[in-house]
Design an enzyme around this catalytic site. Structure first.
Site, PDB file in Angstrom:
ATOM      1  N   TYR A 429     -57.816  -8.137  62.663  1.00  0.00           N
ATOM      2  CA  TYR A 429     -56.559  -8.390  63.383  1.00  0.00           C
ATOM      3  C   TYR A 429     -55.390  -7.590  62.820  1.00  0.00           C
ATOM      4  O   TYR A 429     -55.473  -6.980  61.775  1.00  0.00           O
ATOM      5  CB  TYR A 429     -56.245  -9.875  63.516  1.00  0.00           C
ATOM      6  CG  TYR A 429     -56.078 -10.730  62.277  1.00  0.00           C
ATOM      7  CD1 TYR A 429     -55.609 -10.256  61.076  1.00  0.00           C
ATOM      8  CD2 TYR A 429     -56.369 -12.105  62.364  1.00  0.00           C
ATOM      9  CE1 TYR A 429     -55.423 -11.091  59.991  1.00  0.00           C
ATOM     10  CE2 TYR A 429     -56.195 -12.946  61.278  1.00  0.00           C
ATOM     11  CZ  TYR A 429     -55.719 -12.429  60.091  1.00  0.00           C
ATOM     12  OH  TYR A 429     -55.539 -13.268  59.025  1.00  0.00           O
ATOM     13  N   GLU A 430     -54.296  -7.558  63.629  1.00  0.00           N
ATOM     14  CA  GLU A 430     -53.131  -6.701  63.376  1.00  0.00           C
ATOM     15  C   GLU A 430     -53.518  -5.220  63.335  1.00  0.00           C
ATOM     16  O   GLU A 430     -52.939  -4.440  62.598  1.00  0.00           O
ATOM     17  CB  GLU A 430     -52.431  -7.107  62.072  1.00  0.00           C
ATOM     18  CG  GLU A 430     -51.819  -8.478  62.079  1.00  0.00           C
ATOM     19  CD  GLU A 430     -50.812  -8.671  63.210  1.00  0.00           C
ATOM     20  OE1 GLU A 430     -50.215  -7.670  63.662  1.00  0.00           O
ATOM     21  OE2 GLU A 430     -50.635  -9.824  63.642  1.00  0.00           O
ATOM     22  N   GLY A 431     -54.479  -4.855  64.149  1.00  0.00           N
ATOM     23  CA  GLY A 431     -54.973  -3.480  64.178  1.00  0.00           C
ATOM     24  C   GLY A 431     -56.130  -3.333  63.229  1.00  0.00           C
ATOM     25  O   GLY A 431     -55.988  -3.520  62.020  1.00  0.00           O
TER      26      GLY A 431
END
Length: 572
Positions: A429-431
Site C-alpha cells: 500500500y501507498e504505492g
C-alpha cells in the site's frame, strides 16, 4: 514479551547520524529543544509499551467486523485509541493553530514507528487521519479548516483517503467515481471505492473521507480528477456530527494480516461532499498527504521489525536446545552461530532502515522550515527509498523472527507469525515498492541524477575521513559508493525508461544498502572506540554491504532479457 520503546536509539540517531540540531535551530521548530524531544519520545514510548502493545493480539484474534451495517472494532481498541487521542498524539505534527503539537516530522516519525511496533492495525487509524490533516492544512478553505481540523487533531473525528476502485488501483486515472455540482456549492459523490483502511470507526464521532472523483467536465486520466471531503455524518449548524450522509460500508475484506484494521468497500450514492483545493486538481492535493504517508509506511515496517526482533531476541536467549559451541554456555540457541547471525542481521538492518527514514524526515522538516529547494529535493529523493527499504526490512525481519523461533514460530500462539502477516501489506500500500523504485529512477532523476550524486558524494567524503581510524570498513564503503555512482550514471544515460525500470528495484535496494553502511560507519565513528555499535557496523559492512555488487549489476542489465521471455516461456 513486553515491547520496549527504543527511545535511546532515536536520540542517538538524532545526535550522531542525521543532526536534529539543524531542525531545532530553525525558527519554525525552535520549541522542539532536546529536553522537549526526550520528554515527547519517553511519553509516547510509555503509551506504546503500556497501552498499544497489550491490545495488539486482540485485533488478530478478534478482528473488526461489520454487524448489520455497523462496525465493531477489536476489544480494547476504543480504550487504546482514547489514550492516543487524550495524549494529543493524533496531531503530533499538526499546526498548533488548529490544536496540533507542531512538532517536527522527524519526531512525529519516531512516534509513529513506536505506535506501529505497539499495534500496527490500530496505528493505521491515526496515520490516515494525519494524512487527512496535512491535505486540509495545505489545500482546504478556511471554513473547512476551522470545522474539520480541530476535530481531527483531537481524535474526536478520524480520517481516510479513498483512491482505489475495482478497476483503478495503481492506475488512479482510471477511476469512475463521479462528482456533480449542487446548487448550494456542495457536490454529489457517486461511486464505489475499495481497500479503504478504517473506512468506518466505532470510537470516533465521525469519519471524514477524502475522496477522488471526476466532475462531468473533468478530462480523462489523472488531470481531470478532483478531491472532496465526504464525511460519514454531515456536520450540523454547531459543527457536530449530525445526520448520516448517503454513503455506507458494503463489506470488510478478509485479509492475510492486520485483522484489527477494517479494510472497507465503500459505496457513495449521491453523498454530499465539499471540494478540497481546485476543481480538476485532486491529484496534487492527494499527493500532499501521500508523500509523507509513504515515509510513515516505511517506518511502520521498521516498527514491526523492532517488535519482531525484540521477541526473537528474548526467545533465543531463553530457548534451550542441544549443545552449543560456547564454553560454559547455557545451551540457549542464542549461542549458535546461525542464530547469532540472524539476530545481528535483524538488528543491523533495523538501524539502517530507521536512519534512512529519519534522514528523510529531517530533510522534509528543513524544507518546510527554510523553503530551500535542495532540502525539498533531498526529502523527495529519499522518500521512495525510505518507504521501500523500510517495509522490505520489516518483512525480512519478521520472517527471520519466525525462523529464530523454529517450529514454535509457525505456531500462532507465540505471536511471531502475526508480525509477518501484519507487516506484509506495507510493501504494497501507498504505492507498491516496485512503483517506489520506478519513481526513484524516473521522476527523482529528472535532475540528471544530481541529488543521487550529492548523496553519493557525502558517503564518499565521510568514508575518506574515517580511513584513518577504521580503514577496512571505510574502504569497503568508499568502494561501494563508487559502484553506486557508476550504476547511477548508467541509469541517467538510459533514454528508454523501460531499461531503467527493468532494474529499478535492485537499484533502490543497492542504494539503501550503501546508505545503511554509511550510517553504520558514522555510528561507529560516534562511538569513538571498540563498542557495540562498532561491532554491529563491522557485521553489516562485512556481511550485508557486499550484496550491493549483485544488486547493482542486476540494475544495469536493461530490459532485453526480460522481454525476450515470451508468455510461452513463462508458462507451465
Amino acid at each position: 514479551m513486553p515491547y520496549r520503546a527504543p527511545v535511546s536509539e532515536f536520540e542517538f540517531i538524532y545526535a550522531n547520524i542525521v543532526g536534529l540540531d539543524q531542525v531545532q535551530q530553525t525558527s519554525r521548530f525552535a520549541e522542539a529543544d532536546p529536553d522537549t524531544v526526550t520528554a515527547v519520545l519517553t511519553e509516547a514510548g510509555r503509551l506504546c509499551e503500556d497501552v498499544l502493545a497489550p491490545v495488539n493480539r486482540n485485533g488478530d484474534l478478534t478482528p473488526s467486523v461489520l454487524e448489520n451495517g455497523a462496525l465493531r472494532s477489536a476489544p480494547g481498541y476504543a480504550q487504546a485509541f482514547a489514550a492516543i487521542a487524550e495524549g494529543g498524539w493524533v496531531g503530533v505534527g499538526a499546526d498548533p493553530e488548529h490544536g496540533g503539537m507542531g512538532l517536527p516530522l522527524s519526531v512525529a516519525t519516531a512516534v509513529g514507528e513506536m505506535m506501529a511496533s505497539g499495534c500496527l492495525a490500530l496505528q493505521l487509524n491515526p496515520l490516515l487521519t494525519q494524512g487527512n490533516i496535512e491535505a486540509l492544512e495545505v489545500h482546504a478553505s478556511d471554513d473547512i479548516k476551522a470545522l474539520y481540523l480541530p476535530k481531527l487533531n483531537s481524535g474526536e473525528w478520524s480520517g481516510t483517503m479513498n483512491l482505489t476502485e475495482p478497476q483503478a488501483g495503481s492506475d488512479v486515472g482510471a477511476l469512475r467515481t463521479k462528482a456533480e455540482r449542487n446548487p448550494d456549492g456542495t457536490y454529489a459523490i457517486t461511486g464505489q471505492k475499495i481497500f479503504i483502511t478504517w473506512g468506518d470507526c466505532d470510537f470516533t464521532e465521525n469519519v471524514c473521507h477524502l475522496v477522488l472523483a471526476r466532475l462531468p467536465d473533468g478530462g480523462k486520466g489523472t488531470k481531470g480528477i478532483s478531491l472532496f471531503m465526504v464525511p460519514r455524518n454531515l456536520p450540523d449548524e454547531n459543527g457536530e456530527a449530525g445526520v448520516a450522509n448517503a454513503l455506507k460500508v458494503v463489506s470488510l475484506e478478509h485479509k492475510l494480516g492486520i485483522h484489527g484494521s477494517p479494510t472497507a468497500v465503500m459505496q457513495y450514492d449521491g453523498a454530499t461532499g465539499w471540494l478540497i483545493g481546485q476543481e480538476h486538481d485532486g491529484m496534487k492535493c492527494m499527493f500532499t498527504m501521500m508523500n509523507n504517508a509513504r515515509l510513515g509506511v516505511g517506518m511502520q515496517g521498521v516498527g514491526v521489525a523492532e517488535a519482531a526482533y525484540q521477541q526473537a531476541l528474548e526467545y533465543a536467549q531463553e530457548r534451550k536446545q542441544g549443545r552449543t559451541p560456547v564454553a560454559d554456555g547455557s545451551g540457549a540457541i542464542f549461542e549458535h552461530a546461525d542464530v547469532r547471525r540472524m539476530l545481528a542481521t535483524m538488528k543491523s538492518e533495523i538501524f539502517a532502515a530507521r536512519a534512512i527514514g529519519l534522514e528523510c524526515a529531517l530533510a522534509l522538516d528543513m524544507a518546510q522550515a527554510t523553503g530551500a529547494e535542495n532540502w525539498r529535493a533531498r526529502g523527495a529523493f529519499l522518500t521512495p527509498i525510505a518507504k521501500a527499504f523500510g517495509t522490505d526490512v520489516g518483512i525480512r525481519t519478521a520472517d527471520t523472527g519466525v525462523q529464530v523461533h523454529g517450529g514454535m514460530g509457525f505456531i500462532e500462539e507465540t505471536g511471531a507469525a502475526q508480525y509477518l502477516r501484519d507487516v506484509r501489506i506495507t510493501s504494497i500500500y501507498e504505492g507498491t515498492n516496485g512503483i517506489q523504485a520506478m519513481d526513484l529512477v524516473a521522476r527523482k532523476m529528472m535532475d540528471g541524477g544530481e541529488m543521487a550524486q550529492t548523496l553519493i558524494d557525502e558517503v564518499e567524503q565521510f568514508a575518506e575521513t574515517a580511513r584513518a581510524s577504521r580503514p577496512r570498513m571505510a574502504e569497503a564503503v568508499w568502494q561501494a559508493s563508487e559502484t553506486l555512482r557508476e550504476a547511477t550514471e548508467w541509469m541517467v544515460s538510459q533514454t528508454d525508461l523501460n531499461d531503467r525500470f527493468a532494474g529499478c528495484v535492485p537499484y533502490l535496494a543497492g542504494f539503501a544498502r550503501i546508505l545503511g553502511a554509511h550510517y553504520h560507519l558514522k555510528a561507529a565513528g560516534a562511538e569513538g572506540g571498540e563498542g557495540p555499535r562498532t561491532r554491529l557496523a563491522r557485521f553489516y559492512i562485512r556481511r550485508l554491504l557486499p550484496e550491493h555488487e549483485g544488486l547493482l549489476a542486476h540494475a544495469k542489465a536493461g530490459q532485453g532479457d526480460i522481454y525476450a521471455l515470451s508468455a510461452e516461456d513463462l508458462g507451465v
